[in-house]
Structures are given as C-alpha cells and as structure tokens.
Design an enzyme around this catalytic site. Structure first.
Site, mmCIF file in Angstrom:
data_model
loop_
_atom_site.group_PDB
_atom_site.id
_atom_site.type_symbol
_atom_site.label_atom_id
_atom_site.label_comp_id
_atom_site.label_asym_id
_atom_site.label_seq_id
_atom_site.Cartn_x
_atom_site.Cartn_y
_atom_site.Cartn_z
ATOM 1 N N LYS A 174 -7.176 -11.596 -6.435
ATOM 2 C CA LYS A 174 -8.434 -11.825 -5.734
ATOM 3 C C LYS A 174 -9.452 -10.732 -6.077
ATOM 4 C CE LYS A 174 -7.626 -9.569 -1.300
ATOM 5 N NZ LYS A 174 -7.842 -9.645 0.133
ATOM 6 N N LYS A 184 -12.803 -4.679 -4.250
ATOM 7 C CA LYS A 184 -13.622 -3.498 -4.396
ATOM 8 C C LYS A 184 -12.930 -2.440 -5.252
ATOM 9 C CE LYS A 184 -17.477 -1.930 -2.834
ATOM 10 N NZ LYS A 184 -18.325 -2.531 -1.858
ATOM 11 N N LYS A 189 0.827 -1.214 0.000
ATOM 12 C CA LYS A 189 0.000 0.000 0.000
ATOM 13 C C LYS A 189 0.855 1.255 0.000
ATOM 14 C CE LYS A 189 -4.179 -1.962 1.938
ATOM 15 N NZ LYS A 189 -4.984 -2.224 3.126
#
Length: 328
Positions: free
Chosen positions: A194, A197, A113
């Site tokens: 995966k 969102k 991130k």
C-alpha cells in the site's frame, strides 16, 4: 443508531493520496451526516516510532493544516490534539489492566513494527492498541471509521468494552466499524504494497501538497505492465488497476465509467489522464494548505479549542469510570 463517531489521524505531516481517499474524504462526509463527531490528531500515538521533537511539532501543524484544507470544519466536529486531553492516557491505564499481554503480542502491527526495530519494541508500541481503545471509549463513541488494517485493533476495543461492562456493569457502547469503501491505494512503484509515507522510494507516494510537476513525474514513472490497453483486474494487472482505482476515487466516477472513458488510450497516455485528474482535485487543497501553514498560532488555537470541547465531553464520563472502578 450512529450517536457518536470518533476517528484519529497520526501527525505524519501532509497526508498522502491514500490517506486522503481512504480516510479524510470519508471524515468530511461523516461530519455532515452525524451530529457528534470527534477527530483527533494522535500525537501520543506518534511516539511509538522514534521522532525528533521539532519534527513532531511541525508534523502536528502540517497535518492540522491539511485536514482543514480538505474540508474538516471545526464548527461541525471537534478537531483536537490527543495529548491535550489527559483522560486518554488515564483511561488507557485502567483498560490496560483489563487486557492480557498474549492478546497484544498476537497483533500483526506489533510483530511487523517490532521486527523493524530489531525486536526491541517498546511498551508503548505493544500497548498502543489499548490507548486506541481508550481514545474511542472515553467519549462513549458508537462508530469508528477504519481501514482494513485497523479492524483487529477495533475488535480489541470492542472486547475491552465488553470486558469492562461485564466487570463493572453496562457502561460502554460496543463501537462498530464504518469501513472505508475506497480500494486500498497502492504504491506507484510496487503495486503489491500500500502507498505509504515511509516508503524509501520517493516516486512511490503522491502527497496531497505535491506540485503538478511532481505529480506528473510520479504517475509517468508508475509501474504498469506490457499490455497497453486500460482494464481493471487487480489480481493480474495490479499496477494499471491501481491507476483506475485512483482515477475513480478522485473523480467520483465508478470503476466501470473510468475504464469506459479510457477506451482507445494506451497506458502511457492514461497515466497522464490520471495525473491531471489528481492535480485538479488537489490544486485548491494545496493552495489552502499553504495559506493555513503561514498562521501557526491559528492552527494551535483550533486544536486547543477543540481539546477544551473534547475535555468537557470526556470529563463526566471519566468521573463515572473512576467511580465504577473504585477510585472515588
């Protein structure tokens, strides 16, 4: 002994198929099996990625409506908003003072991130696993349902608990993982990653509030391969195997059973079978979400009532922690 279960969900709006099958479905079962269960809407964790205040607020309501519609029952568990229980942040500070920085810098989520934020990651992004440890330990939780991607964070919480116990005397139970048995649901557009969102490809992710038409379109466009029969082989046929996993998970059948049922179908027809089973599974949930979203004050009240109960549980434990570290 499973004495107390704690788990949390980030308010990213309406959950997707992967969230539902990997976590929420499991939550619903656990509230039936265990007498002390806490589920938190993790609004403090949300701030680790930039959010507009109005969007965050709406997401909290939408996530709450969704977990209630999926069958989470505030009479059987404590459902609450993390930020309403200030002890989470206070304990995170104490535990942060027992945690060394190199350990946090090694965690994969930080590396991933931080690089997505031009390597200008915030203190919150670095230390949110410590807040996660506080979330769990504040209630002396014994078990935490986690997906594979959170196992390292739970290990950190276990280590922090042991470190605290060594320094201040046996106090925290060392929390154990309850691992989800559902296979990781993959993106419909790229079965190597995966379902997420934040996927920029709109057709990659099925949300549990999608309309039947949207669901059909997303499955029709799902990436498969050039073999037309339906088999389960995640290594060499990830796209088709992901469809099989989804089909098994929403119907409650085994992988073997759904593959057997698909004998004689080509993948194009099979995609529509899977789409139909997803539509059937989520139709009642979708209707319930819409109903719940109309009454915002009801949703807020559920989260506030849950926070009051969570606070009652946390308060004496936190007072004891204050005493142990020498604050009082």
């Amino acid at each position: 002994v499973v004495d107390r279960i704690f788990s949390g969900i980030q308010p990213t709006g309406t959950p997707h198929l992967g969230n539902y099958l990997g976590a929420i479905q499991n939550w619903v079962n656990l509230q039936e099996e265990c007498s002390s269960v806490l589920y938190s809407i993790m609004d403090m964790h949300s701030l680790t990625m930039p959010k507009e205040p109005a969007v965050l607020h709406q997401n909290i309501l939408d996530t709450t409506a969704a977990v209630l519609a999926c069958g989470i029952d505030p009479k059987k568990c404590f459902l609450f908003r993390q930020s309403l229980v200030s002890e989470h942040a206070e304990l995170a500070w104490i535990l942060g003072c027992l945690t060394n920085v190199p350990r946090l810098l090694r965690l994969p989520q930080w590396k991933m991130k931080c690089s997505s934020q031009n390597n200008e990651g915030t203190v919150g992004l670095l230390t949110y696993p410590v807040l996660q440890a506080a979330d769990i330990l504040l209630y002396k939780s014994t078990h935490v349902p986690v997906g594979e991607d959170q196992v390292l964070h739970l290990e950190l919480a276990q280590d922090i608990a042991q470190h605290f116990n060594k320094k201040y005397g046996e106090f925290f139970p060392v929390p154990k993982a309850i691992l989800s048995t559902t296979k990781k649901i993959k993106s419909l557009r790229d079965p190597a990653v995966k379902m997420s969102k934040s996927d920029p490809q709109k057709l990659a992710t099925v949300n549990i509030a999608d309309s039947p038409d949207e669901i059909v379109l997303k499955f029709r466009k799902a990436v498969t391969d050039f073999t037309s029969e339906v088999t389960y082989d995640p290594d060499s046929r990830p796209g088709v195997s992901n469809l099989v996993s989804i089909h098994a998970a929403v119907t409650g059948l085994s992988i073997k059973e759904v593959v057997h049922q698909a004998t004689g179908l080509d993948t194009a027809h099979y995609k529509m079978v899977v789409a139909e089973s997803v539509i059937q599974k989520f139709a009642p949930i979708r209707n319930e979400i819409k109903k719940l979203q109309k009454d915002k004050s009801h949703l807020m009240k559920i989260l506030e009532d849950g926070a009051e109960k969570a606070k009652e549980l946390a308060f004496p434990i936190y007072q004891e922690i204050r005493r142990l570290v020498g604050f009082q």
